[in-house]
Design an enzyme around this catalytic site. Structure first.
Site, PDB file in Angstrom:
ATOM      1  N   ILE A  54       1.222   4.027  -5.341  1.00 56.54           N
ATOM      2  CA  ILE A  54       0.519   3.436  -6.494  1.00 56.54           C
ATOM      3  C   ILE A  54      -0.624   2.545  -6.003  1.00 56.54           C
ATOM      4  CG2 ILE A  54       0.750   1.959  -8.535  1.00 56.54           C
ATOM      5  CD1 ILE A  54       3.675   2.959  -8.749  1.00 56.54           C
ATOM      6  N   THR A 111       1.993  -5.049 -11.782  1.00 60.20           N
ATOM      7  CA  THR A 111       2.582  -3.898 -12.489  1.00 60.20           C
ATOM      8  C   THR A 111       3.823  -3.400 -11.741  1.00 60.20           C
ATOM      9  OG1 THR A 111       1.045  -2.449 -11.296  1.00 60.20           O
ATOM     10  CG2 THR A 111       0.453  -3.038 -13.549  1.00 60.20           C
ATOM     11  N   GLU A 165      12.534  -9.796 -18.896  1.00 59.99           N
ATOM     12  CA  GLU A 165      11.940  -8.833 -19.819  1.00 59.99           C
ATOM     13  C   GLU A 165      12.937  -8.550 -20.921  1.00 59.99           C
ATOM     14  OE1 GLU A 165      10.489  -5.250 -17.946  1.00 59.99           O
ATOM     15  OE2 GLU A 165       9.236  -6.439 -16.619  1.00 59.99           O
ATOM     16  N   MET A 171       0.842  -1.208   0.000  1.00 53.84           N
ATOM     17  CA  MET A 171       0.000   0.000   0.000  1.00 53.84           C
ATOM     18  C   MET A 171       0.871   1.251   0.000  1.00 53.84           C
ATOM     19  SD  MET A 171      -2.907   1.298  -0.250  1.00 53.84           S
ATOM     20  CE  MET A 171      -4.286   0.192   0.008  1.00 53.84           C
ATOM     21  N   GLY A 172       1.640   1.410  -1.087  1.00 58.68           N
ATOM     22  CA  GLY A 172       2.378   2.663  -1.276  1.00 58.68           C
ATOM     23  C   GLY A 172       1.501   3.616  -2.076  1.00 58.68           C
ATOM     24  N   HIS A 231       5.823  -3.611 -20.134  1.00 59.00           N
ATOM     25  CA  HIS A 231       6.319  -2.705 -19.082  1.00 59.00           C
ATOM     26  C   HIS A 231       5.972  -1.244 -19.427  1.00 59.00           C
ATOM     27  CE1 HIS A 231       9.407  -2.522 -15.611  1.00 59.00           C
ATOM     28  NE2 HIS A 231       8.632  -1.461 -15.561  1.00 59.00           N
TER      29      HIS A 231
HETATM   30  C1  DGY Z   1       9.283   2.421 -12.749  1.00 59.38           C
HETATM   31  O1  DGY Z   1       9.216   3.649 -12.759  1.00 59.38           O
HETATM   32  O2  DGY Z   1       9.830   1.789 -11.849  1.00 59.38           O
HETATM   33  C2  DGY Z   1       8.681   1.712 -13.905  1.00 59.38           C
HETATM   34  O3  DGY Z   1       8.725   0.356 -13.756  1.00 59.38           O
HETATM   35  C3  DGY Z   1       9.329   2.134 -15.194  1.00 59.38           C
HETATM   36  O4  DGY Z   1       8.638   3.228 -15.614  1.00 59.38           O
END
Ligand code: DGY
Length: 331
Positions: A159, A238, A269, A156-157, A288
């Site tokens: 993002i 993500t 990746e 829970m940061g 990504h």
């Molecule tokens: C981040 O900012 O860490 C993303 O994975 C790349 O934009």
């Protein structure tokens, strides 16, 4: 006095390059691919600053090479698992990342993946293009509803919180698991804390991963964890690919242990085109692109450039990752 030398490892939005060019001797690696290792090492020896991306390995070897000359490495990403921060500090090199400016854009993408997998958007598009959709059928492409379902956020940061806010618009119940309890966030937004990872996994229809990659979070979602999820659940990642064990995920999706996955990040990746995950219809994989809006990529590059300029002028860096470097030794 000669101007400080800055090496930028990719073509970045022009605004950021202009900002740097106004005050430094700027070199931008041409093209979109990473510079070879020997070039990176040479520039570490020659330059005062480097502006890097997640594909550039900023490790002990490189930082030792830059010792005595390189003053700052500004990573154009919020994640910094490609930078050895401890080594940077030991070598007196400041490091920075680009938090906040990409928070909402990345949360948008996490939500796009939740919707895309649940509502089988990519599968449907593929079938339309290949002529395999020839008539409307009641059960074709029928997936679970997103609205009114339950979401667990792992990490829970900033993002994670933005994903939660989007989920409330979809009337979802939101749980989270984080080693640090966020009482203020719970009070303000009504998200519910899970005391451990298994509880967060068991309760959810959707699990969205937002943890940084650290030795503790590597393969945090493996065979055992996937088995705790509902067979109807969808996993979205993500953050960083290695947080999820891809082999375990493939088996879980193949065997119906969980229902689907949306991945913006993979290990490795890019994911090889013959990787078994790509043979499954219930997976959506994007390259990504969490932070890939034009405005956000520009804001990230500008923030990285500002970190460099601040360090070169001896001012406070906006988002320094190792401020202790300034106590250790001032250059
Ligand atoms: C981040 O900012 O860490 C993303 O994975 C790349 O934009």
């Amino acid at each position: 006095m000669p101007r400080p030398r800055v090496f930028v490892t990719r073509r970045l939005p022009q605004e950021a390059l202009d900002l740097l060019a106004a005050e430094t001797e700027l070199e931008v690696w041409p093209g979109d691919e990473r510079p070879p290792r020997d070039v990176l090492l040479r520039r570490a020896r020659e330059c005062d600053a480097m502006l890097t991306t997640i594909e550039d390995r900023i490790d002990e070897e490189l930082l030792a090479t830059g010792d005595g000359h390189l003053k700052v490495v500004a990573n154009c990403a919020v994640g910094f698992d490609n930078v050895d921060i401890q080594s940077a500090t030991q070598h007196g090199i400041a490091a920075s990342n680009t938090p906040q400016v990409l928070t909402k854009t990345t949360a948008d993408l996490a939500f796009a993946l939740i919707l895309a997998v649940a509502r089988r958007v990519v599968e449907g598009d593929r079938d339309v293009r290949t002529g395999q959709w020839n008539h409307w059928r009641p059960f074709a492409y029928a997936g679970p509803d997103v609205h009114g379902s339950t979401l667990s956020i792992l990490g829970m940061g900033q993002i994670g919180l933005e994903v939660a806010k989007r989920a409330f618009g979809f009337e979802m119940a939101v749980y989270y698991y984080d080693p640090i309890r966020r009482l203020e966030v719970e009070r303000q937004y009504g998200v519910r804390f899970c005391h451990d990872l298994p509880s967060a996994l068991k309760v959810a229809d959707f699990v969205s991963v937002h943890t940084p990659l650290t030795p503790e979070t590597r393969h945090m979602i493996g065979r055992k964890e996937l088995r705790l999820m509902k067979p109807t659940a969808i996993l979205v990642n993500t953050s960083r690919g290695p947080v999820v064990d891809n082999t375990a995920l493939y088996e879980a999706l193949r065997d119906g242990i969980i229902a689907g996955a949306g991945l913006d990040v993979t290990e490795p990746e890019p994911i090889p085109t013959d990787h078994p995950l790509l043979s499954l219809p219930n997976v959506v994989i994007t390259p990504h692109i969490g932070s890939a809006s034009l405005a956000t990529r520009t804001a990230m590059a500008l923030l990285a450039a500002r970190n460099i300029l601040a360090r070169l002028k001896g001012e406070d860096m906006p988002t320094c990752l190792n401020p202790e470097v300034f106590k250790a030794r001032r250059r």
